[in-house]
Design an enzyme around this catalytic site. Structure first.
Site, PDB file in Angstrom:
ATOM      1  CE  LYS A  18      -1.821  -2.543  11.449  1.00 21.96           C
ATOM      2  NZ  LYS A  18      -1.404  -1.264  11.962  1.00 21.96           N
ATOM      3  CB  THR A 188       0.123 -20.635  14.623  1.00 21.32           C
ATOM      4  OG1 THR A 188       0.971 -21.648  15.153  1.00 21.32           O
ATOM      5  CG2 THR A 188      -1.167 -21.221  14.114  1.00 21.32           C
ATOM      6  CE  LYS A 189       7.392 -21.492  16.237  1.00 21.73           C
ATOM      7  NZ  LYS A 189       7.106 -22.055  17.562  1.00 21.73           N
ATOM      8  N   PRO A 190       4.529 -17.029  13.326  1.00 20.02           N
ATOM      9  CG  PRO A 190       4.657 -16.381  11.076  1.00 20.02           C
ATOM     10  CD  PRO A 190       4.313 -17.543  11.968  1.00 20.02           C
ATOM     11  CB  THR A 191       0.103 -15.575  15.038  1.00 18.01           C
ATOM     12  OG1 THR A 191      -0.315 -15.266  13.718  1.00 18.01           O
ATOM     13  CG2 THR A 191      -0.951 -15.126  16.032  1.00 18.01           C
ATOM     14  CE  LYS A 223       0.619 -25.816  16.495  1.00 19.20           C
ATOM     15  NZ  LYS A 223       1.367 -25.788  15.254  1.00 19.20           N
ATOM     16  CB  CYS A 387      -8.189  17.468  -9.173  1.00 16.54           C
ATOM     17  SG  CYS A 387      -7.290  18.795  -8.345  1.00 16.54           S
ATOM     18  CG  HIS A 550      -9.579  15.337  -5.292  1.00 13.40           C
ATOM     19  ND1 HIS A 550      -9.031  14.541  -6.269  1.00 13.40           N
ATOM     20  CD2 HIS A 550      -8.728  16.368  -5.130  1.00 13.40           C
ATOM     21  CE1 HIS A 550      -7.886  15.059  -6.680  1.00 13.40           C
ATOM     22  NE2 HIS A 550      -7.685  16.180  -6.007  1.00 13.40           N
ATOM     23  CD  GLU A 552     -11.206  11.680  -6.032  1.00  5.48           C
ATOM     24  OE1 GLU A 552     -12.178  12.281  -6.536  1.00  5.48           O
ATOM     25  OE2 GLU A 552     -10.025  11.984  -6.260  1.00  5.48           O
TER      26      GLU A 552
HETATM   27  N1  GLN Z   1      -1.364  19.577 -10.206  1.00  4.33           N
HETATM   28  C1  GLN Z   1      -2.626  20.259 -10.193  1.00  4.33           C
HETATM   29  C2  GLN Z   1      -2.644  21.393  -9.190  1.00  4.33           C
HETATM   30  O1  GLN Z   1      -1.847  21.411  -8.286  1.00  4.33           O
HETATM   31  C3  GLN Z   1      -3.755  19.284  -9.912  1.00  4.33           C
HETATM   32  C4  GLN Z   1      -3.695  18.652  -8.574  1.00  4.33           C
HETATM   33  C5  GLN Z   1      -4.610  17.458  -8.411  1.00  4.33           C
HETATM   34  O2  GLN Z   1      -5.049  16.877  -9.401  1.00  4.33           O
HETATM   35  N2  GLN Z   1      -4.883  17.052  -7.189  1.00  4.33           N
HETATM   36  O3  GLN Z   1      -3.458  22.264  -9.271  1.00  4.33           O
END
Ligand code: GLN
Length: 578
Positions: A18, A188-191, A223, A387, A550, A552
């Site tokens: 979703k 299709t029933k659940p839908t 349906k 991290c 982070h 990412e």
């Molecule tokens: N546990 C570590 C801290 O709190 C690293 C945290 C993490 O990797 N997000 O600093």
């Protein structure tokens, strides 16, 4: 144009995409030239996702402004390419917390405070604040229709419709059509039941997105068309696909964007250009070669199943970087505990082209991760530490290169002789002063990158320095966000990355580390002039970078995170060498 709202609700079961579907619709509308945002409603009582168990709920997403949120917000940011705020996440906990607080403060002037109207009103107010300044707001209601928990939100949606008119609201129902293996027929029933449940709240879907293993055939479309009383063109088939990034392209093929605009009686502002996106999706589906990355983390089980969502942002960041280089990335999950048991398991790491040490909390498997870092450092296997990954790289370096035997983080050993990673009391005070509560460094912080670092060259190459400049300026202008900048020099080498941690490299140990050859590639200068280590590198190594942040959380298909791109490039070289 009046602001338009698209309310997305899910039927049948959760976990059918979703969030990604909502994000994909957002991407299309943005491509059509509309300012678009997306709001996630989580019907749980937690105020935010920070306290949820990752084993139940997957990874916590962190926003620039320090929100700890359901990962759907991650999908919104990834697809929209926008920086979203924590106000884009609304939970039942926040709603009740705020209504009760107002009641205690006497804001309701002696009125009886009741579920109706006070709870839906609070929901509506928050939706309106989060969608301010946008042409389109997508509002995804978490959970599944029929849950007790999402009733207040459906009620709020209906009130919104009454206030602004049906001509400004589109309801989308996302359902799932199972194909039970013993009958091999799509049901299709659940839908139908989901449509019925939704209608009990006065909501009749304008569009139904039918998720299934396979495309919907005409018989089933018909349906649903009859049952929901909507034209067939608004029953849209959304079968499983190879990559989530193909979804906006498929929706575009199904003319979903156009159909939404048709319902609202408006026209596109510009022609959508999906060429570059399409090319990247094609790269994901047809890589010129594959590399293997070992993700040395905690291996999480729920009953007989293991949860793959825990490192989802890292996985996506690898896909983004791979797509831009037309390299397929196979990620293998390695339980760091197994590395502690047998030396052979460590040696097996040489069969990977690169290693990631992801973030984490608690001492399970820590020593295994440290062994993996030592192996990568000595065997010159590309390594990216995130991290906790940075903290452990520092511990490994302190123990094995600086000869600080037994060095550790006070998170794992309170009375360690060499607390190279520690909670800084001054940090706690600063966070208290900024009145942001808690003891974690959360959200975006500025970091200055050293001019001769590999880190800086990667941030430059990907154009990140320029992109972050705008956001830094915005932050500087806001007093309440000044602590995110600290006294970090602003200039051509400053970037922003998101954080979620409590511990830091102890400033008192930094010179030991540097004297033994650890490169401090980036730092954040706090308001009290203390430098917090943000990036480290090892020089005599093809790719050994770790960050306290982070990255990412700031990775996009068409704008991959610099360090992930660097890791994949280095891993490609490693593969060729092997
Ligand atoms: N546990 C570590 C801290 O709190 C690293 C945290 C993490 O990797 N997000 O600093």
């Amino acid at each position: 144009m009046d602001r338009k709202y698209i309310i997305v609700a899910g039927g049948v079961i959760s976990g059918v995409g979703k969030g990604v579907a909502t994000a994909s619709i957002g991407k299309i509308l943005k491509e059509y030239g509309f300012k678009t945002t997306a709001i996630k409603i989580d019907p749980y009582i937690n105020v935010d996702a920070g306290t949820l168990r990752p084993t139940e709920h997957g990874e916590v997403w962190v926003t620039d402004d320090g929100g700890e949120i359901d990962q759907d917000l991650g999908n919104y940011e990834r697809f929209l390419g926008e920086t979203l705020s924590k106000i884009n996440n609304i939970t039942t906990g926040q709603i009740y917390y705020s209504v009760i607080k107002k009641e205690r403060e006497g804001k309701f002037l002696g009125k009886t405070v009741q579920f109706i109207p006070h709870i839906p009103n609070e929901i509506l107010e928050r939706i309106k604040i989060a969608s301010n300044n946008y042409d389109f707001a997508l509002v995804e209601i978490g959970g599944t229709i029929g849950d007790y928990e999402n009733i207040p939100f459906l009620f709020a949606a209906k009130s919104l419709e009454r206030q602004i008119g049906k001509e400004n609201v589109v309801y989308i129902l996302i359902t799932y059509l199972p194909i039970p293996s013993h009958i091999k027929e799509m049901k299709t029933k659940p839908t139908q039941q989901a449509i019925k449940s939704l209608s009990e709240h006065g909501i009749f879907p304008d569009i139904i997105l039918c998720r299934a293993k396979e495309p919907l055939d005409d018989v089933r479309k018909k349906k649903i068309e009859i049952y929901a009383n909507i034209d067939r063109e608004f029953v849209i088939s959304a079968p499983d696909i190879s990559t989530i990034y193909r979804i906006p392209l498929n929706f575009e093929k199904e003319k979903l964007g156009k159909k939404i605009l048709k319902k609202l009686g408006i026209k596109k502002r510009k022609k959508a250009d999906f060429k570059h996106w399409e090319k990247l999706v094609d790269n994901i589906e047809h890589p010129r070669m594959n590399i293997k990355i070992a993700m040395v983390g905690k291996y999480l089980d729920i009953g007989d199943y293991s949860l793959l969502d825990v490192y989802i942002s890292i996985k996506e960041a690898l896909v983004h970087a791979g797509a831009n280089l037309r390299v397929g990335v196979e990620t293998e999950w390695i339980n760091s505990k197994t590395l502690e048991k047998r030396e052979n398991n460590i040696k097996n790491l040489s069969s990977y082209d690169g290693i990631i040490i992801p973030g984490g909390f608690g001492e399970t498997g820590i020593e295994g991760k440290i062994l993996a870092i030592e192996f990568a450092r000595k065997q010159k296997i590309p390594l990216l530490g995130l991290c906790l990954g940075l903290q452990l790289a520092v511990i490994e370096f302190a123990r094995n290169v600086c000869a600080l035997s037994g060095a550790n983080s006070t998170e794992f050993e309170e009375s360690t002789k060499y607390p190279v990673i520690d909670v800084l009391p001054s940090q706690k005070k600063l966070l208290d002063n900024a009145r942001i509560g808690g003891t974690m460094r959360l959200g975006a912080y500025a970091a200055f990158l050293e001019s001769d670092s590999l880190t800086l060259s990667l941030y430059r190459k990907t154009g990140r320095i320029e992109k972050d400049k705008e956001r830094l300026k915005e932050m500087l202008g806001r007093k309440d966000e000044r602590y995110r900048m600290g006294r970090t020099p602003i200039g051509k080498n400053t970037i922003l990355e998101r954080h979620r941690h409590r511990y830091e490299v102890s400033p008192g140990f930094v010179h030991f580390l540097e004297d033994s050859g650890l490169k401090i590639a980036g730092f954040h200068k706090r308001l009290d002039d203390v430098n917090l280590i943000e990036f480290i590198e090892i020089n005599d190594h093809p790719f050994f970078i770790a960050t306290q942040s982070h990255p990412e959380f700031k990775s996009f298909l068409d704008d991959p995170a610099p360090l992930f791109l660097g890791l994949i490039e280095a891993s490609l070289k490693q593969k060729k060498k092997r």
